[in-house]
Design an enzyme around this catalytic site. Structure first.
Site, PDB file in Angstrom:
ATOM      1  CG  HIS A   1      -2.180  -1.012   1.065  1.00  0.00           C
ATOM      2  ND1 HIS A   1      -3.346  -0.615   1.551  1.00  0.00           N
ATOM      3  CD2 HIS A   1      -2.171  -2.252   0.475  1.00  0.00           C
ATOM      4  CE1 HIS A   1      -4.139  -1.630   1.088  1.00  0.00           C
ATOM      5  NE2 HIS A   1      -3.498  -2.485   0.225  1.00  0.00           N
TER       6      HIS A   1
ATOM      7  CB  THR B   1      -0.648 -17.849  -1.690  1.00  0.00           C
ATOM      8  OG1 THR B   1      -0.877 -19.237  -1.164  1.00  0.00           O
ATOM      9  CG2 THR B   1       0.491 -17.308  -1.100  1.00  0.00           C
TER      10      THR B   1
ATOM     11  CB  THR C   1      -4.863 -20.216   0.753  1.00  0.00           C
ATOM     12  OG1 THR C   1      -3.954 -19.583   1.717  1.00  0.00           O
ATOM     13  CG2 THR C   1      -4.711 -19.382  -0.555  1.00  0.00           C
TER      14      THR C   1
ATOM     15  CG  ASP D   1       1.281 -22.778  -0.978  1.00  0.00           C
ATOM     16  OD1 ASP D   1       0.568 -21.653  -1.315  1.00  0.00           O
ATOM     17  OD2 ASP D   1       1.055 -23.526  -0.259  1.00  0.00           O
TER      18      ASP D   1
ATOM     19  CG  ASP E   1      -9.213 -12.841  -5.343  1.00  0.00           C
ATOM     20  OD1 ASP E   1      -8.224 -12.396  -5.470  1.00  0.00           O
ATOM     21  OD2 ASP E   1     -10.198 -12.559  -4.426  1.00  0.00           O
TER      22      ASP E   1
END
Length: 322
Positions: free
Chosen positions: A63, A198, A246, A253, A272
């Site tokens: 940001h 992630t 996730t 990952d 997304d």
């Protein structure tokens, strides 16, 4: 004729610089600055290992850097990674809700080492990615800080999550391109950077895009205190609550690109979904889903690029600690 300064006068000058803002952000030599950065990184690593604050340090750095506008040539009017986010004026922007917590985490480390805020913020993010099992990012340091709140960027340069988008974009894919093209990124880099989702969570009290707020009673099965989300499988999620993208949201990952069937316990927003469905974005989304090593290679390049946007370096080559 010019009079050579006496040793006493030189001592006063050096003392004045040591006490002032210039010396507090840039030590006398690259070697001493590099040592300060390494020591700060060690402290950051210990903090991350203790309170699991990886995602918020990444968000803080993004940001700060993400306000950059490549069409504006003057510094610091162009925005970017210049440390301006430490000021209450910028922390008060809607997209930065909750980031005062990250600044407070960093204050103790900042007080110990003569490095700029802009460098410490970006060092925190790179260290957080590495600590979470992600790639070692070949960062460049030596950034100069903005000095006053009057140098903060205008609100509205960061990406949104849901329509209506502040830039007037008709859909999420166009909005992402409007924001990231303004910073000089291409579609591949946009998808790679988005893979950082992630790790991390959204909170009702911050972005407001989820009903899940602070605390165990508002947590999902992945953000409750008993879930082991870390890359090393140690206990700890920091503050419970919120909703993650996730399952293992403290592990860096490529699981963001291998989304399971929609579940009430995981976050997925229009921005997304655009990465998965837009024809150009989709190519890279599917590449990273299949190949974590490729994702890591592309991510670390894009992260480095983001971390240097709008930065003014005390020396052109900068300082490396890797």
């Amino acid at each position: 004729p010019r009079v050579k300064p006496t040793m006493d006068r030189l001592g006063r000058i050096v003392g004045h610089l040591a006490a002032g803002s210039l010396a507090s952000s840039q030590p006398a030599s690259a070697d001493s600055y590099r040592e300060a950065l390494k020591n700060a990184k060690a402290d950051l690593w210990k903090m991350l290992d203790t309170i699991n604050c990886n995602p918020i340090l990444v968000r803080l750095a993004w940001h700060d850097a993400g306000t950059y506008d490549m069409n504006v040539k003057a510094w610091p009017n162009c925005g970017g990674a210049n440390g301006s986010i430490r000021f209450d004026m910028e922390l008060g922007h809607g997209a930065n809700a909750g980031l005062s917590k990250a600044i407070n985490y960093l204050k103790k480390i900042k007080s110990k080492y003569p490095i700029s805020w802009a460098d410490l913020i970006q060092l925190g993010s790179a260290t957080a990615i590495e600590h979470a099992g992600g790639p070692v990012i070949p960062m460049k340091y030596g950034r100069v800080d903005t000095e006053t709140k009057d140098e903060c960027p205008n609100e509205g340069n960061l990406p949104g999550a849901y329509p209506p988008f502040g830039d007037g974009a008709s859909d999420a894919a166009r909005h992402l391109r409007n924001v990231f093209y303004r910073m000089g990124f291409n579609d591949r880099e946009i998808v790679a950077l988005s893979g950082a989702h992630t790790i991390g969570r959204a909170f009702k009290e911050r972005s407001g895009v989820v009903p899940n707020g602070y605390g165990e009673e508002k947590a999902t099965k992945f953000t409750c205190p008993f879930h082991r989300a870390r890359a090393d499988k140690k206990e700890g999620v920091g503050m419970a609550g919120g909703k993650s993208w996730t399952d293992n949201w403290l592990t860096f990952d490529n699981s963001y690109f291998n989304r399971k069937q929609n579940t009430k316990d995981l976050l997925w927003m229009p921005t997304d979904d655009a990465l998965r469905k837009d024809a150009s974005f989709q190519v890279f989304f599917e590449m990273y889903a299949k190949d974590k090593s490729l994702f890591f290679e592309d991510y670390k390049k894009a992260h480095k690029k983001l971390s240097e946007l709008g930065s003014k370096f005390s020396s052109g080559e900068g300082i490396s600690i890797n």
